[in-house]
Design an enzyme around this catalytic site. Structure first.
Site, mmCIF file in Angstrom:
data_model
loop_
_atom_site.group_PDB
_atom_site.id
_atom_site.type_symbol
_atom_site.label_atom_id
_atom_site.label_comp_id
_atom_site.label_asym_id
_atom_site.label_seq_id
_atom_site.Cartn_x
_atom_site.Cartn_y
_atom_site.Cartn_z
ATOM 1 N N LYS A 39 0.653 -1.301 0.548
ATOM 2 C CA LYS A 39 0.114 -0.071 0.259
ATOM 3 C C LYS A 39 0.747 1.403 -0.339
ATOM 4 C CE LYS A 39 -2.082 -0.594 3.588
ATOM 5 N NZ LYS A 39 -1.468 -1.901 4.162
ATOM 6 N N ARG B 276 -9.824 1.148 8.793
ATOM 7 C CA ARG B 276 -9.317 -0.597 8.800
ATOM 8 C C ARG B 276 -10.506 -0.920 9.581
ATOM 9 N NH1 ARG B 276 -3.018 0.415 8.918
ATOM 10 N NH2 ARG B 276 -2.749 -1.911 9.608
ATOM 11 N N ARG C 198 11.035 -7.149 4.752
ATOM 12 C CA ARG C 198 10.666 -6.033 5.502
ATOM 13 C C ARG C 198 11.488 -5.507 7.184
ATOM 14 N NH1 ARG C 198 5.554 -1.997 4.968
ATOM 15 N NH2 ARG C 198 5.340 -3.092 6.971
ATOM 16 N N ARG D 215 11.089 -3.018 11.842
ATOM 17 C CA ARG D 215 10.543 -2.350 12.188
ATOM 18 C C ARG D 215 9.948 -3.330 12.460
ATOM 19 N NH1 ARG D 215 5.158 0.008 8.246
ATOM 20 N NH2 ARG D 215 3.798 -1.107 10.202
ATOM 21 N N ARG E 213 -1.477 -8.830 13.141
ATOM 22 C CA ARG E 213 -1.628 -7.631 11.829
ATOM 23 C C ARG E 213 -2.671 -8.631 10.721
ATOM 24 N NH1 ARG E 213 3.764 -5.346 10.383
ATOM 25 N NH2 ARG E 213 2.219 -3.622 9.475
HETATM 26 P P1 AMP Z 1 0.868 0.631 9.078
HETATM 27 O O1 AMP Z 1 1.927 1.140 8.957
HETATM 28 O O2 AMP Z 1 -0.423 1.135 7.722
HETATM 29 O O3 AMP Z 1 1.242 -1.246 8.973
HETATM 30 O O4 AMP Z 1 0.330 0.694 10.534
HETATM 31 C C1 AMP Z 1 1.302 0.395 11.609
HETATM 32 C C2 AMP Z 1 0.400 0.163 12.717
HETATM 33 O O5 AMP Z 1 -0.527 1.360 13.365
HETATM 34 C C3 AMP Z 1 -1.220 -0.969 12.972
HETATM 35 O O6 AMP Z 1 -0.418 -1.965 12.891
HETATM 36 C C4 AMP Z 1 -1.703 0.000 13.555
HETATM 37 O O7 AMP Z 1 -1.590 -0.715 14.775
HETATM 38 C C5 AMP Z 1 -1.142 0.941 13.762
HETATM 39 N N1 AMP Z 1 -2.393 2.016 13.029
HETATM 40 C C6 AMP Z 1 -2.676 2.141 11.720
HETATM 41 N N2 AMP Z 1 -3.495 2.646 10.459
HETATM 42 C C7 AMP Z 1 -4.527 2.633 11.872
HETATM 43 C C8 AMP Z 1 -5.507 2.621 12.079
HETATM 44 N N3 AMP Z 1 -5.993 2.667 10.578
HETATM 45 N N4 AMP Z 1 -6.517 2.446 12.589
HETATM 46 C C9 AMP Z 1 -6.074 1.777 13.706
HETATM 47 N N5 AMP Z 1 -5.194 1.491 13.548
HETATM 48 C C10 AMP Z 1 -3.940 2.070 12.595
#
Ligand code: AMP
Length: 188
Positions: free
Chosen positions: A13, A88, A127, A133, A144
């Site tokens: 994404k 989400r 990654r 990360r 996740r």
């Molecule tokens: P991402 O980089 O989008 O994979 O997000 C990393 C982490 O941030 C996720 O595993 C959640 O803990 C939190 N997070 C990011 N975006 C959201 C969202 N829209 N709603 C809830 N938690 C989020």
């Protein structure tokens, strides 16, 4: 043009959102990036969300919706937004509809990057090695992925009903996926 780039963790994404920023002048709003910035700066919000993010669970709808609302307001008169990692949950999707409507805007498409689970695990493992990360380790990745399957995947029928969902094969190389996304957008 306002787009959502949609898919499980590791689907690509962020990478494809950056292409759309380059190619179409859209503004990328990534809730994951915003939350990581809060954690790095050790702000009160960062300290609040750190443990939840480390566990792989979702941060509360209220927190992410506030971040998105603030960033929409901070970017007036743009060509459009590409929402990355947001919404989400159904509650977030409803909040996004309202935030956009308040600015006389709407979503034009939700682009789903389709990638199978084995490929996701491969990508996330790579990654983890490259970027370190913390939430990319295999155990947290599984949390996740479960969060995606239970809380985020219900958005697929939600957006299908609205006629917004478009699917792009996300299994191939980055350039080919970008071509698939561009072709889909140009076809309308
Ligand atoms: P991402 O980089 O989008 O994979 O997000 C990393 C982490 O941030 C996720 O595993 C959640 O803990 C939190 N997070 C990011 N975006 C959201 C969202 N829209 N709603 C809830 N938690 C989020």
């Amino acid at each position: 043009m306002n787009l959502v780039i949609f898919g499980p963790p590791g689907a690509g994404k962020g990478t494809q959102a950056k292409r759309l920023v380059q190619d179409r002048g859209l503004v990328q709003l990534s809730t994951g990036d915003m939350l990581r910035a809060e954690v790095s700066s050790e702000s009160a919000l960062g300290q609040k969300v750190n443990a939840v993010m480390k566990s792989g669970a979702l941060v509360s709808d209220e927190i992410v919706c506030e971040l998105i609302a603030a960033n929409i307001v901070a970017n007036p008169d743009v060509a459009g937004f590409i929402f990355d990692g947001f919404p989400r949950t159904i509650a977030q999707a409803e909040a996004l509809d309202q935030l956009l409507a308040a600015k006389s805007m709407k979503l034009d498409a939700v682009i789903r990057l389709v990638v199978d689970d084995a490929a996701l695990l491969d990508r996330i493992t790579k990654r983890f090695e490259d970027q370190g990360r913390k939430d990319d380790n295999p155990e947290t990745f599984q949390v996740r992925l479960d969060a995606y399957n239970t809380q985020t995947a219900p958005l697929l029928p939600f957006y299908t009903k609205q006629g917004l969902l478009r699917e792009v094969d996300g299994m191939c190389a980055i350039d080919e996926v970008a071509l698939g996304v561009a072709g889909m957008l140009d076809r309308g």
